[in-house]
Design a protein around this motif. Structure first.
Motif, PDB file in Angstrom:
ATOM      1  N   ALA A 171     -10.966   2.137  10.331  1.00 52.20           N
ATOM      2  CA  ALA A 171     -10.629   3.158   9.393  1.00 52.20           C
ATOM      3  C   ALA A 171      -9.051   3.211   9.227  1.00 52.20           C
ATOM      4  CB  ALA A 171     -11.158   4.781  10.007  1.00 52.20           C
ATOM      5  N   TRP A 172      -8.363   3.247  10.237  1.00 55.07           N
ATOM      6  CA  TRP A 172      -6.881   2.873  10.227  1.00 55.07           C
ATOM      7  C   TRP A 172      -6.325   2.011   9.355  1.00 55.07           C
ATOM      8  CZ3 TRP A 172      -2.743   5.838  10.667  1.00 55.07           C
ATOM      9  CH2 TRP A 172      -1.531   5.321  10.823  1.00 55.07           C
ATOM     10  N   HIS A 173      -7.134   0.669   9.588  1.00 58.45           N
ATOM     11  CA  HIS A 173      -6.575  -0.498   8.907  1.00 58.45           C
ATOM     12  C   HIS A 173      -7.023  -0.412   7.242  1.00 58.45           C
ATOM     13  CE1 HIS A 173      -4.643  -2.957  11.639  1.00 58.45           C
ATOM     14  NE2 HIS A 173      -5.438  -2.662  12.477  1.00 58.45           N
ATOM     15  N   VAL A 174      -8.116   0.392   6.947  1.00 54.09           N
ATOM     16  CA  VAL A 174      -8.357   0.497   5.493  1.00 54.09           C
ATOM     17  C   VAL A 174      -8.300   2.051   5.173  1.00 54.09           C
ATOM     18  CG1 VAL A 174     -10.120  -1.297   5.629  1.00 54.09           C
ATOM     19  CG2 VAL A 174     -10.613   0.902   6.113  1.00 54.09           C
ATOM     20  N   ARG A 175      -7.130   2.474   5.474  1.00 50.07           N
ATOM     21  CA  ARG A 175      -7.028   4.167   5.336  1.00 50.07           C
ATOM     22  C   ARG A 175      -6.717   4.336   3.913  1.00 50.07           C
ATOM     23  NH1 ARG A 175      -2.928   2.118   8.078  1.00 50.07           N
ATOM     24  NH2 ARG A 175      -0.850   2.370   7.448  1.00 50.07           N
ATOM     25  N   GLU A 176      -5.922   3.406   3.330  1.00 51.66           N
ATOM     26  CA  GLU A 176      -5.474   3.379   1.763  1.00 51.66           C
ATOM     27  C   GLU A 176      -6.816   3.326   1.112  1.00 51.66           C
ATOM     28  OE1 GLU A 176      -2.675   0.581   0.588  1.00 51.66           O
ATOM     29  OE2 GLU A 176      -1.070   1.538   1.866  1.00 51.66           O
ATOM     30  N   GLU A 177      -7.710   2.443   1.392  1.00 46.15           N
ATOM     31  CA  GLU A 177      -8.995   2.198   0.556  1.00 46.15           C
ATOM     32  C   GLU A 177      -9.850   3.679   0.710  1.00 46.15           C
ATOM     33  OE1 GLU A 177      -7.611  -0.035   2.384  1.00 46.15           O
ATOM     34  OE2 GLU A 177      -7.276  -1.603   0.778  1.00 46.15           O
ATOM     35  N   LEU A 178      -9.809   4.174   1.934  1.00 47.25           N
ATOM     36  CA  LEU A 178     -10.565   5.262   2.236  1.00 47.25           C
ATOM     37  C   LEU A 178     -10.129   6.524   1.405  1.00 47.25           C
ATOM     38  CD1 LEU A 178     -11.505   4.861   6.085  1.00 47.25           C
ATOM     39  CD2 LEU A 178     -12.962   4.688   4.190  1.00 47.25           C
ATOM     40  N   VAL A 179      -8.773   6.658   1.279  1.00 46.91           N
ATOM     41  CA  VAL A 179      -8.141   7.646   0.583  1.00 46.91           C
ATOM     42  C   VAL A 179      -8.536   7.564  -0.836  1.00 46.91           C
ATOM     43  CG1 VAL A 179      -5.990   8.692  -0.271  1.00 46.91           C
ATOM     44  CG2 VAL A 179      -6.157   8.113   2.070  1.00 46.91           C
ATOM     45  N   LEU A 180      -8.582   6.283  -1.390  1.00 48.46           N
ATOM     46  CA  LEU A 180      -9.100   6.026  -2.826  1.00 48.46           C
ATOM     47  C   LEU A 180     -10.413   6.518  -3.091  1.00 48.46           C
ATOM     48  CD1 LEU A 180      -7.946   5.022  -5.505  1.00 48.46           C
ATOM     49  CD2 LEU A 180      -8.918   2.804  -4.712  1.00 48.46           C
ATOM     50  N   LEU A 181     -11.292   6.108  -2.139  1.00 50.76           N
ATOM     51  CA  LEU A 181     -12.747   6.452  -2.234  1.00 50.76           C
ATOM     52  C   LEU A 181     -12.765   7.881  -2.096  1.00 50.76           C
ATOM     53  CD1 LEU A 181     -14.409   3.899  -0.034  1.00 50.76           C
ATOM     54  CD2 LEU A 181     -14.513   4.175  -2.332  1.00 50.76           C
ATOM     55  N   TYR A 182     -12.152   8.617  -1.357  1.00 53.38           N
ATOM     56  CA  TYR A 182     -12.123  10.118  -1.291  1.00 53.38           C
ATOM     57  C   TYR A 182     -11.884  10.724  -2.467  1.00 53.38           C
ATOM     58  CZ  TYR A 182     -11.212  14.879   0.279  1.00 53.38           C
ATOM     59  OH  TYR A 182     -11.113  16.156   0.228  1.00 53.38           O
ATOM     60  N   VAL A 183     -10.517  10.127  -2.924  1.00 51.00           N
ATOM     61  CA  VAL A 183     -10.182  11.010  -4.244  1.00 51.00           C
ATOM     62  C   VAL A 183     -10.974  10.749  -5.266  1.00 51.00           C
ATOM     63  CG1 VAL A 183      -8.036  10.883  -5.941  1.00 51.00           C
ATOM     64  CG2 VAL A 183      -7.706  10.820  -3.427  1.00 51.00           C
TER      65      VAL A 183
END
Length: 365
Positions: free
Chosen positions: A42-54
């Protein structure tokens, strides 16, 4: 022949015994490694996770609009979800086209004028600051040198920032596509996630999240109305005060208002800085306008537009903005308030306990 009731009772006892049986250390070690691996990923893909959440958050916020469109009736025909999303995209694209055709040219003209006058207007502003009493302790010469260096190298800064702009544009396009997919297929994913919860808890969680969805949808409408109101009022005021770059400042003020509190403060400070180039009278006019508007917004607009629908305290909004901006910058600040709404609804349902009735001394039941 065995009694079925006895067999059922024996199976239940066996299940309870297996449930109470202590797990082996190997299971705990494997679980710890699984959690560590999940956190590392999750830390390494945090930007993608933020994009998914937004994207998911905006899909939830926009779903009430989609439902309103699906409830429309034209004779015997009513649009489905896909057609409603398409109509919503057409309306947004039409509004963007009108904005780019009529509102953007004055903004571009003001920005071009600002860039052209920056090498000469900047030193004039610093000369005015130098004359202030408190400016004697400030090293204005270094500020002047930095401003001139920025003005002379503005094209270089602009060239190097094109890569960042391209990356941001790609993220925006990806976010729009993900939002569309979440609106189309989000219901299936939502039901799949609910299936992980026990049946007796599923209905309660579904009802709670439905309440949060309604309040988050009202946030979008209220925030959009506040943005439009501040943008129009700012543009009119700046034009009447004959402040330079009035259209650019007004549009920027309205757009930045999507970040509650902080966005308006940043844009007003920028307007005061630009007004200080011409005269302190313009600065006073901008300050008076913002003082009056902030009072009207706080006492009239916000209670009627936002507080009755979102129902969040001012302290909760400020804390949410601080945490959102610290975690994800501007994007985090943008989605901080609807996220706070979601957290508040969940806490009210599962964590907040009603006040116990305390018997008064000497009272009889």
């Amino acid at each position: 022949m065995n009694d079925p009731r006895e067999t059922l009772l024996a199976n239940r006892r066996s299940n309870e015994a297996s449930a109470q049986r202590p797990q082996s250390p190997r299971a705990h070690i494997l679980f710890a490694f699984a959690v560590a691996l999940a956190l590392y990923t999750a830390w390494h893909v945090r930007e993608e996770l933020v994009l998914l959440y937004v994207s998911a958050l905006f899909a939830v916020v926009l779903m009430p609009v989609v439902r309103i469109i699906t409830n429309l009736r034209i004779g015997r025909w009513s649009p489905g979800r896909g057609m409603a999303i398409l109509l919503l995209l057409i309306v947004v694209a039409g509004a963007a086209t009108l904005f780019f055709a009529f509102a953007l040219p004055p903004v571009i003209r003001d920005l071009h004028e600002f860039v052209g006058e920056l090498p000469t207007r900047g030193p004039q502003l610093l000369d005015r600051i130098r004359k202030l009493p408190f400016a004697q302790r400030v090293d204005v010469s270094s500020l002047n040198a930095k401003l001139q260096d920025f003005a002379s190298n503005f094209a270089t800064y602009l060239f190097y920032s094109i890569k960042n702009w391209a990356g941001s544009l790609a993220k925006i396009v990806t976010g729009i596509i993900l939002t569309i997919y979440f609106m189309l297929e989000g219901e299936t994913a939502y039901r799949w996630i609910l299936s992980f919860f026990p049946l007796e808890q599923r209905q309660r969680l579904d009802t709670t999240l439905a309440k949060a969805e309604v309040r988050m949808g009202k946030w979008l409408f209220g925030q959009g109305l506040l943005m439009l109101t501040l943008g129009v009022c700012s543009t009119i005021t700046y034009s009447l005060l004959h402040i330079r770059y009035a259209y650019a400042l007004g549009v920027l003020t309205g757009l930045l208002n999507i970040i509650p509190i902080a966005g308006a403060l940043i844009s007003i400070c920028l307007a005061i800085l630009v007004a200080a180039i011409d005269s302190w009278g313009h600065v006073l006019g901008v300050a008076i306008f913002y003082a009056i508007y902030s009072q009207v917004e706080t006492s009239f607009l916000t209670p009627r537009i936002m507080r009755t629908s979102v129902d969040l305290a001012g302290l909760a909004v400020i804390v949410a903005l601080l945490l959102g901006s610290a975690l994800a910058g501007i994007v985090g600040a943008m989605v901080a308030v609807p996220t706070a709404v979601l957290v508040a609804v969940l806490l009210n349902e599962y964590a907040v306990k009603p006040d116990a009735v305390i018997a008064q001394p000497g009272s009889t039941n």
